[in-house]
Design an enzyme around this catalytic site. Structure first.
Site, mmCIF file in Angstrom:
data_model
loop_
_atom_site.group_PDB
_atom_site.id
_atom_site.type_symbol
_atom_site.label_atom_id
_atom_site.label_comp_id
_atom_site.label_asym_id
_atom_site.label_seq_id
_atom_site.Cartn_x
_atom_site.Cartn_y
_atom_site.Cartn_z
ATOM 1 N N GLN A 174 -25.874 7.179 -2.710
ATOM 2 C CA GLN A 174 -25.192 7.867 -3.814
ATOM 3 C C GLN A 174 -24.707 6.851 -4.843
ATOM 4 O OE1 GLN A 174 -22.100 10.236 -2.029
ATOM 5 N NE2 GLN A 174 -23.547 11.607 -1.034
ATOM 6 N N ASP A 322 -26.665 11.444 8.199
ATOM 7 C CA ASP A 322 -26.265 12.857 8.213
ATOM 8 C C ASP A 322 -26.628 13.559 9.518
ATOM 9 O OD1 ASP A 322 -25.263 12.550 5.668
ATOM 10 O OD2 ASP A 322 -27.098 13.238 4.692
ATOM 11 N N LYS A 349 -17.164 11.300 5.271
ATOM 12 C CA LYS A 349 -18.097 12.384 4.925
ATOM 13 C C LYS A 349 -17.304 13.679 4.718
ATOM 14 C CE LYS A 349 -21.784 9.885 5.022
ATOM 15 N NZ LYS A 349 -22.478 9.595 3.778
ATOM 16 N N ARG A 353 -16.363 12.444 10.467
ATOM 17 C CA ARG A 353 -17.357 12.908 11.449
ATOM 18 C C ARG A 353 -17.325 12.158 12.772
ATOM 19 N NH1 ARG A 353 -22.379 14.349 7.417
ATOM 20 N NH2 ARG A 353 -21.542 16.383 6.794
#
Ligand code: S3P
Length: 435
Positions: A174, A322, A349, A353
């Site tokens: 990103q 992910d 995230k 997580r």
């Protein structure tokens, strides 16, 4: 649409069938953004019609992109602004999407007008300094106005930027993409060095749209030479390997299963989940491979009675970041230890997580040790159903519904509406696979 509370019991006769999971989330955001900057019109097929990507598309419409509906919601014609987006009339709602906000920040910072982006509570607690810092070095004026320092809402005052070279402090596609999206509008070379290879969808789409972009032989250095405007070109978005991963794990752990997943993206910067599951003994076949801009193919996964633990290598982490919640679920069913370390990024995230995965694994009776940068799971013992929170995190919700497909008793996940951010239709596809 996923309901807010979803319950499942063990799929005693297995999971069987052929499904097409929705389009890739990372690619969809980027297609909307680059298509908006482009000259001309293009047909987009298999766009991800999830809340995250619809928010990005709506934002692009505010900037002047035209969306003409096609035969299905995921197919449409996108007409760009030819590098001349207009100032948005309203603040831009990014919903739950860190990708949407960070990528758009790169684009908006280099445009000659002011804009403001906001999001939900989860997004407004996620770090934005990671994009603000490099963009500020390029001359951008981005103010983090959130209650939490360095967090959204973001106020962006459009400025003339200058190209830079930036050493990414973390392996983040990103951040890399935000810099490159700004860089393509600037006069000169903008380059980024990444500490590990991250997903390269921006670079592949640059090539698709005719933007000169080079990547070093080791894959770590990427540069774009601007200013250059994308030229619209039709595109088919493959299905999202991160969504397919739920069925790769479910098919591997539920006895009697055989699932075919069609047209799944097989980009080598995204496919570590396949390598790691195979290393754990999973039975995963790939066929009908097509090697175009974004490679894709059909995946067949069959139940494996021989799943065993593994160590996820450091360089694999960005490539399956992910998929870690559902990989941890696979590990809980696999004999022996699975080591997932060097993954501190998981803490920032949609939820923390590491904490949320460990919490829910323990609720189902799994043995797991938590570390600041990951977890070690000792698997192989049966799991039992439990009522668990999704913590507003789509991948936690789906990952633990998958666990419930092979647990004793009933598994209930609360606050599952978040599933719609990335995988509308998940619950229906899950029910359709249960024999
Ligand atoms: C994404 C990059 C990854 C990933 C996210 C999508 C992208 O985030 O976790 O879901 O599309 O570039 P980071 O860049 O923060 O690692």
């Amino acid at each position: 649409m996923s309901s807010d509370t979803i319950s499942v019991t063990a799929a005693r006769n297995g999971l069987r069938g052929t499904i097409c999971v929705p389009g890739d989330k990372s690619i969809s955001h980027r297609v909307a953004i680059l298509g908006t900057m482009a000259h001309g019109s293009m047909r987009v097929r298999n766009y991800l019609c999830s809340e995250d990507c619809i928010n990005t598309l709506r934002a692009m419409q505010q900037l002047g992109a035209k969306v003409t509906p096609g035969d299905a919601p995921q197919d449409f014609t996108l007409t760009g602004t030819g590098m001349k987006p207009q100032a948005p009339q309203h603040d831009i709602d990014c919903g739950n999407s860190g990708t949407g906000m960070r990528l758009m920040a790169g684009m908006l910072a280099a445009l000659p007008f002011d804009s403001r982006m906001y999001g939900d509570a989860s997004l407004c607690s996620r770090p934005m300094k990671r994009i603000i810092d490099p963009l500020a070095r390029m001359g951008a004026d981005i103010r983090a106005c959130g209650a939490k320092p360095g967090c959204a809402p973001l106020q962006i005052l459009g400025k003339q930027l200058i190209p830079i070279h930036y050493d990414l402090p973390m392996a983040s596609a990103q951040v890399k993409s935000a810099i490159l999206l700004a860089g393509m509008m600037l006069d000169g070379t903008t380059s980024v060095h990444q500490p590990a290879i991250t997903r390269d969808h921006t670079e592949r789409l640059f090539e698709h749209f005719g933007i000169p972009c080079t990547t070093s032989a080791d894959g770590l250095d990427v540069s774009v030479i601007g200013p250059v405007s994308p030229v619209a070109k039709d595109i088919i978005i493959p299905s999202d390997i991160s969504s397919a991963a739920f069925w790769m794990v479910a098919g591997s752990v539920v006895p009697g299963s055989e699932i075919c997943l069609q047209n799944v993206g097989l980009n080598p910067t995204r496919d570590a989940i396949i390598h790691v599951l195979r290393r754990m003994g999973a039975d995963i076949d790939i066929s009908n491979r097509v090697d175009v801009g974004e490679p894709y193919g059909d995946i067949v996964v069959r139940y494996s009675s021989e799943l065993h633990g593994t160590t996820v290598e450091q360089h694999e982490i960005p490539n399956l970041i992910d998929e870690i919640p559902v990989l941890a679920v696979a590990a809980a069913f696999a004999k022996g230890e699975t080591h997932i370390r060097n993954a501190a990024e998981l803490r920032v995230k949609e939820s923390d997580r590491i904490a949320t995965t460990v919490n829910n694994l323990r609720a189902m009776g799994a043995q797991v040790q938590e570390f600041e940068d990951g977890m070690v799971i000792t698997g192989g013992a049966p799991l039992h159903g439990a009522t668990m929170d999704s913590f507003g995190d789509h991948r936690i919700a789906m990952g633990f519904l998958v666990a419930g497909l092979h647990a004793e008793g009933e598994t209930t996940l609360l606050h599952c509406a978040s599933i719609n951010t990335s995988y509308p239709g998940f619950e229906e596809q899950m029910r359709s696979l249960i024999v």
